[in-house]
Design an enzyme around this catalytic site. Structure first.
Site, PDB file in Angstrom:
ATOM      1  N   LYS A 192      -4.838 -12.903  13.931  1.00 46.90           N
ATOM      2  CA  LYS A 192      -5.834 -11.917  13.477  1.00 46.90           C
ATOM      3  C   LYS A 192      -6.455 -12.354  12.149  1.00 46.90           C
ATOM      4  CE  LYS A 192      -4.140  -8.408  10.949  1.00 46.90           C
ATOM      5  NZ  LYS A 192      -4.655  -8.043   9.632  1.00 46.90           N
ATOM      6  N   ASN A 193      -5.623 -12.827  11.226  1.00 51.25           N
ATOM      7  CA  ASN A 193      -6.141 -13.135   9.886  1.00 51.25           C
ATOM      8  C   ASN A 193      -6.932 -14.442   9.824  1.00 51.25           C
ATOM      9  OD1 ASN A 193      -5.171 -10.738   9.011  1.00 51.25           O
ATOM     10  ND2 ASN A 193      -3.423 -11.557   7.875  1.00 51.25           N
ATOM     11  N   ARG A 236      -9.975  -3.327   5.323  1.00 57.61           N
ATOM     12  CA  ARG A 236     -10.341  -3.914   4.036  1.00 57.61           C
ATOM     13  C   ARG A 236     -10.942  -5.309   4.184  1.00 57.61           C
ATOM     14  NH1 ARG A 236      -8.691  -1.646  -0.097  1.00 57.61           N
ATOM     15  NH2 ARG A 236      -8.815  -3.638  -1.176  1.00 57.61           N
ATOM     16  N   CYS A 262      -5.039   1.006  -0.749  1.00 59.56           N
ATOM     17  CA  CYS A 262      -4.465   1.092   0.588  1.00 59.56           C
ATOM     18  C   CYS A 262      -2.962   1.248   0.472  1.00 59.56           C
ATOM     19  CB  CYS A 262      -4.885  -0.089   1.451  1.00 59.56           C
ATOM     20  SG  CYS A 262      -3.780  -1.460   1.508  1.00 59.56           S
ATOM     21  N   ARG A 306      -5.341  -3.587  -4.187  1.00 58.67           N
ATOM     22  CA  ARG A 306      -6.175  -4.531  -3.438  1.00 58.67           C
ATOM     23  C   ARG A 306      -7.647  -4.577  -3.866  1.00 58.67           C
ATOM     24  NH1 ARG A 306      -4.481  -4.716   2.688  1.00 58.67           N
ATOM     25  NH2 ARG A 306      -5.091  -6.883   2.399  1.00 58.67           N
ATOM     26  N   ILE A 366     -11.279  -6.418  -5.223  1.00 61.30           N
ATOM     27  CA  ILE A 366     -11.967  -7.666  -4.834  1.00 61.30           C
ATOM     28  C   ILE A 366     -12.728  -8.235  -6.037  1.00 61.30           C
ATOM     29  CG2 ILE A 366     -12.133  -7.179  -2.358  1.00 61.30           C
ATOM     30  CD1 ILE A 366     -15.126  -6.473  -2.878  1.00 61.30           C
ATOM     31  N   ASP A 367     -12.203  -7.931  -7.244  1.00 55.43           N
ATOM     32  CA  ASP A 367     -12.871  -8.394  -8.463  1.00 55.43           C
ATOM     33  C   ASP A 367     -13.011  -9.919  -8.515  1.00 55.43           C
ATOM     34  OD1 ASP A 367      -9.992  -8.092  -8.625  1.00 55.43           O
ATOM     35  OD2 ASP A 367     -10.137  -8.806 -10.689  1.00 55.43           O
ATOM     36  N   ASP A 380       3.699 -10.880   4.432  1.00 54.69           N
ATOM     37  CA  ASP A 380       3.504 -10.212   5.722  1.00 54.69           C
ATOM     38  C   ASP A 380       4.750 -10.256   6.611  1.00 54.69           C
ATOM     39  OD1 ASP A 380       0.953  -9.538   5.024  1.00 54.69           O
ATOM     40  OD2 ASP A 380      -0.038 -11.096   6.198  1.00 54.69           O
ATOM     41  N   ILE A 384       3.783 -10.189  -4.172  1.00 55.63           N
ATOM     42  CA  ILE A 384       2.332 -10.240  -3.932  1.00 55.63           C
ATOM     43  C   ILE A 384       1.681  -8.863  -4.088  1.00 55.63           C
ATOM     44  CG2 ILE A 384       0.515 -10.946  -2.288  1.00 55.63           C
ATOM     45  CD1 ILE A 384       2.280 -13.307  -3.189  1.00 55.63           C
ATOM     46  N   ARG A 400      -3.378  -2.548  15.144  1.00 58.15           N
ATOM     47  CA  ARG A 400      -4.369  -3.283  14.352  1.00 58.15           C
ATOM     48  C   ARG A 400      -4.139  -4.790  14.437  1.00 58.15           C
ATOM     49  NH1 ARG A 400      -5.560  -1.199   8.458  1.00 58.15           N
ATOM     50  NH2 ARG A 400      -6.874  -3.020   8.709  1.00 58.15           N
TER      51      ARG A 400
HETATM   52  N1  EPU Z   1      -6.159  -9.633  -5.843  1.00 56.31           N
HETATM   53  C1  EPU Z   1      -6.826  -9.264  -6.985  1.00 56.31           C
HETATM   54  N2  EPU Z   1      -8.190  -9.384  -7.001  1.00 56.31           N
HETATM   55  C2  EPU Z   1      -8.898  -9.853  -5.945  1.00 56.31           C
HETATM   56  C3  EPU Z   1      -8.208 -10.227  -4.772  1.00 56.31           C
HETATM   57  C4  EPU Z   1      -6.827 -10.103  -4.750  1.00 56.31           C
HETATM   58  O1  EPU Z   1      -6.211  -8.827  -7.960  1.00 56.31           O
HETATM   59  O2  EPU Z   1     -10.129  -9.938  -6.042  1.00 56.31           O
HETATM   60  C5  EPU Z   1      -4.688  -9.510  -5.789  1.00 56.31           C
HETATM   61  C6  EPU Z   1      -4.217  -8.499  -4.750  1.00 56.31           C
HETATM   62  O3  EPU Z   1      -4.224  -7.187  -5.261  1.00 56.31           O
HETATM   63  C7  EPU Z   1      -2.816  -8.993  -4.429  1.00 56.31           C
HETATM   64  C8  EPU Z   1      -2.975 -10.514  -4.558  1.00 56.31           C
HETATM   65  O4  EPU Z   1      -4.147 -10.737  -5.341  1.00 56.31           O
HETATM   66  O5  EPU Z   1      -1.904  -8.544  -5.386  1.00 56.31           O
HETATM   67  C9  EPU Z   1      -3.102 -11.248  -3.258  1.00 56.31           C
HETATM   68  O6  EPU Z   1      -4.082 -10.619  -2.432  1.00 56.31           O
HETATM   69  P1  EPU Z   1      -4.985 -11.410  -1.401  1.00 56.31           P
HETATM   70  O7  EPU Z   1      -6.394 -11.321  -1.849  1.00 56.31           O
HETATM   71  O8  EPU Z   1      -4.424 -12.765  -1.158  1.00 56.31           O
HETATM   72  O9  EPU Z   1      -4.801 -10.526  -0.102  1.00 56.31           O
HETATM   73  P2  EPU Z   1      -5.923 -10.295   0.985  1.00 56.31           P
HETATM   74  O10 EPU Z   1      -6.736 -11.523   1.071  1.00 56.31           O
HETATM   75  O11 EPU Z   1      -6.592  -9.001   0.753  1.00 56.31           O
HETATM   76  C10 EPU Z   1      -4.644 -11.317   3.024  1.00 56.31           C
HETATM   77  C11 EPU Z   1      -4.189 -10.836   4.365  1.00 56.31           C
HETATM   78  C12 EPU Z   1      -3.043  -9.857   4.177  1.00 56.31           C
HETATM   79  C13 EPU Z   1      -1.905 -10.581   3.445  1.00 56.31           C
HETATM   80  C14 EPU Z   1      -2.421 -11.143   2.107  1.00 56.31           C
HETATM   81  C15 EPU Z   1      -1.399 -11.963   1.369  1.00 56.31           C
HETATM   82  C16 EPU Z   1      -6.202 -10.941   5.689  1.00 56.31           C
HETATM   83  C17 EPU Z   1      -7.279 -10.223   6.423  1.00 56.31           C
HETATM   84  N3  EPU Z   1      -5.303 -10.182   5.042  1.00 56.31           N
HETATM   85  O12 EPU Z   1      -5.069 -10.165   2.314  1.00 56.31           O
HETATM   86  O13 EPU Z   1      -2.597  -9.499   5.477  1.00 56.31           O
HETATM   87  O14 EPU Z   1      -0.856  -9.685   3.189  1.00 56.31           O
HETATM   88  O15 EPU Z   1      -3.576 -11.974   2.354  1.00 56.31           O
HETATM   89  O16 EPU Z   1      -0.952 -13.011   2.134  1.00 56.31           O
HETATM   90  O17 EPU Z   1      -6.142 -12.156   5.718  1.00 56.31           O
HETATM   91  C18 EPU Z   1      -1.658  -8.089   7.118  1.00 56.31           C
HETATM   92  O18 EPU Z   1      -2.060  -8.890   7.976  1.00 56.31           O
HETATM   93  O19 EPU Z   1      -0.835  -7.165   7.368  1.00 56.31           O
HETATM   94  C19 EPU Z   1      -2.137  -8.223   5.736  1.00 56.31           C
HETATM   95  C20 EPU Z   1      -2.076  -7.223   4.863  1.00 56.31           C
END
Ligand code: EPU
Length: 426
Positions: free
Chosen positions: A22-23, A96, A120, A125, A127-128, A308, A330, A400
Site C-alpha cells: 500500500k505504501n 493523510r 491522527c 504528523r 507536513i512542515d 509499522d 518514530i 485500509r
Molecule cells: N515529520 C515531521 N514533519 C514532516 C513530516 C514528518 O515532523 O513534515 C515527523 C512525523 O511526525 C514523524 C516522523 O517525522 O514523527 C516520521 O514521519 P514520516 O513522514 O516518515 O511518516 P509518513 O511519511 O507520514 C509513512 C507511512 C507510515 C509509516 C511512516 C514511518 C505512508 C503512506 N505512510 O508515513 O505508514 O508509519 O512512514 O515509517 O507511507 C501505516 O502504513 O500504517 C503507516 C502509518
C-alpha cells in the site's frame, strides 16, 4: 460497521500470499499526475486507501481504472487534464497520505491546493518538512481556510537537507524535483523500499534520479515525463505481520510472494526470539513450537525495525517467556493497542515512548476495538492465541491496508469471520 469474530487456538499452517505494498502504491499513483500519458501499475493491493486515492485523483480530473477479473490488481491512471488541482478536506481527512499529491501537482500545474491534514491516532504528523522543501525550490506557500496553497511558475532545483527523516516527505519532494529546472540534491532522505519503488517508476517515466535507497538523492530535472508500466513491491509490513502470526500461533507458515531483503530487522528479532526461519528467494518460512524468548525492540527508520511492525511485535511479546522492552521512536502516540491488549490479559506498562511487556500471560477473548491500521493487526494476532471468541470492532481500520486478511488467514487454518451490519442499510 464490520466486525471480525476470531476464535483463538489454531496454529497457522501452509502458505499465505503477500499483496502489493500500500505504501508504495500510494506515491506511485500520485506520480501519475506528472504526465499526460497513461501510467499502468501492477500488483496494486485491493485495500481501502487505494480506493480513497482513486477518488482523490478522479476529483482532480484524472481517469482512473481499477482492474477487474484477472487484472484486478492492475490500475491504469491517465491525468490528461487536471481540471481541479485540489485535494479536498473530505478526502484528506480520511487519508493523510493524500498530501503526496502536493509535490507532483505543483510540478505539473504550477499550483496545488491541499487541505491541511489534522492530527491522527498515532501522533501529530505535520507536513512542515514537505512545505519547507517546496519553498526552497521557489514555491510560495499560503494558508487559507484550512488549505495549503503552493504556487510557482516552475520549481527550481535546490539543495535540501531534511531536518528529520520523513518517508512521504522524501517521496513528495522527489516527485517535485523530477520536473524542476536544474539539479536538486536531497540529503537525510528516507531509505525505505517504498522510496526506491517510487524512484523506479519515475525513472521508467523518464526522470533522472541517482541514489534512491540511500540517504542522498540527486535529481536532474527534465521538461517532460512520459507514460510507463510498473510493478509495485510486495508489502513488507503485511509479510512481517504474517511472520508474527506464524510464530505466535506455534505454526509452520510459508509467507510467499514477499521480498525477504526488506524484512531483515523483523526476521532478525524473530530468530532471536527462537523462531526458526528459512529464507527463500521470494518467501520466508517461519516455524515455532510456541516457546519464545523475550527480545527488546526499538523502532527506527529503514533498515531498522519498522514502527509499522511495533504493535504486532508487542502482541508476540505477550507470549514470550520473560520481560521485553519496546521503544517507539518514530511517533509519539503509537501505543493505542496497549489498553486493548491488557483487556485481553496482557501485562504491559507504558511510560512515554517505552512499553514493558511481562510475559507469558494467557490471553482471553474479549470485545476489543481497532484504533488504527497496525493496532488492529496486533489485536488480530492476539485473538489468534486467545482463549475464546474475540469480537474485533471497527475493522475498517484494518481494511485500509490489509487485503482480505480474514480470507488469507482462514486459508492457513485460522478461525476468523467477518460480520457485517446485522441490519441492512435503509
Ligand atoms: N515529520 C515531521 N514533519 C514532516 C513530516 C514528518 O515532523 O513534515 C515527523 C512525523 O511526525 C514523524 C516522523 O517525522 O514523527 C516520521 O514521519 P514520516 O513522514 O516518515 O511518516 P509518513 O511519511 O507520514 C509513512 C507511512 C507510515 C509509516 C511512516 C514511518 C505512508 C503512506 N505512510 O508515513 O505508514 O508509519 O512512514 O515509517 O507511507 C501505516 O502504513 O500504517 C503507516 C502509518
Amino acid at each position: 460497521m464490520d466486525k471480525f469474530v476470531i476464535r483463538g487456538g489454531n496454529p497457522l499452517l501452509g502458505t499465505i500470499k503477500v499483496s502489493g505494498a500500500k505504501n508504495s502504491a500510494l506515491p506511485c499513483m500520485a506520480a501519475a499526475i506528472l504526465t499526460e500519458d497513461e501510467i499502468i501499475l501492477e500488483n496494486i493491493p485491493q485495500v481501502r486507501d487505494i480506493e480513497t486515492e482513486r477518488k482523490l485523483l478522479e476529483s482532480m480530473g484524472a481517469n482512473v481504472e481499477l482492474g477487474y477479473g484477472r487484472a484486478q490488481h492492475r490500475t491504469s491512471i491517465q491525468c490528461a487534464n487536471l481540471s481541479d488541482p485540489v485535494a479536498k478536506y473530505e478526502i484528506v481527512k480520511t487519508m493523510r497520505a493524500s498530501s503526496l499529491v502536493l509535490g507532483p501537482l505543483i510540478a505539473r500545474t504550477g499550483m496545488a491546493r491541499v487541505a491541511m491534514p489534522g492530527g491522527c491516532a498515532i501522533g501529530g504528523r505535520p507536513i512542515d518538512l514537505h512545505l519547507a522543501a517546496l519553498e526552497k525550490m521557489g514555491a510560495t506557500i499560503t494558508y487559507d481556510h484550512g488549505y495549503i496553497e503552493a504556487r510557482t511558475q516552475r520549481l527550481k532545483g535546490a539543495h535540501i537537507v531534511f531536518d528529520k527523516i520523513t518517508v512521504t516527505g522524501t517521496e513528495d519532494i522527489l516527485m517535485a524535483a523530477v520536473m524542476a529546472e536544474g539539479e536538486t540534491l536531497l540529503e537525510n532522505c528516507a531509505r525505505e523500499p517504498e522510496v526506491t519503488d517510487l524512484a523506479a517508476l519515475l525513472t521508467a517515466m523518464g526522470a533522472q534520479i541517482e541514489g534512491a535507497g540511500s540517504s542522498t538523492i540527486k535529481v536532474k530535472g527534465v521538461d517532460k515525463l512520459h507514460g510507463a508500466r510498473h510493478r509495485i513491491n510486495p508489502d513488507r509490513i503485511e509479510a512481517g505481520t504474517f511472520l508474527i502470526a506464524g510464530a505466535i500461533t506455534g505454526g509452520d507458515l510459508n509467507v510467499d510472494s514477499c521480498n525477504p531483503e526488506h524484512l531483515g530487522a523483523v526476521i532478525g528479532k524473530l530468530e532471536s526470539a527462537g523462531a526458526r526461519i528459512d529464507v527463500g528467494r521470494e518467501s520466508v518460512r517461519v516455524r515455532s513450537e510456541g516457546h519464545l524468548k523475550p527480545v527488546d525492540i526499538s523502532t527506527e527508520e529503514y533498515p531498522g525495525f519498522p514502527t509499522d511492525m511495533q504493535a504486532q511485535y508487542m502482541a508476540l511479546a505477550t507470549q514470550c517467556d520473560g520481560t521485553s522492552i519496546v521503544t517507539e521512536n518514530i511517533f509519539e502516540n503509537r501505543f493505542m493497542h496497549v489498553q486493548e491488549l491488557n483487556r485481553m490479559g496482557a501485562n504491559i506498562r507504558t511510560e512515554g515512548r517505552v512499553a514493558t511487556i511481562v510475559g507469558k500471560t494467557p490471553l482471553q477473548a474479549a470485545a476489543v476495538m481497532c484504533s488504527d491500521l497496525r493496532a488492529s493487526a496486533s489485536l488480530v494476532l492476539a485473538a489468534l492465541v486467545a482463549d475464546g471468541e474475540t469480537i474485533l470492532d471497527r475493522v475498517y481500520h484494518m481494511d485500509r491496508g490489509y487485503e482480505r486478511i480474514e480470507e488469507k488467514l482462514r486459508g492457513v487454518g485460522a478461525q476468523i469471520r467477518r460480520m457485517g451490519d446485522v441490519f441492512g442499510k435503509r
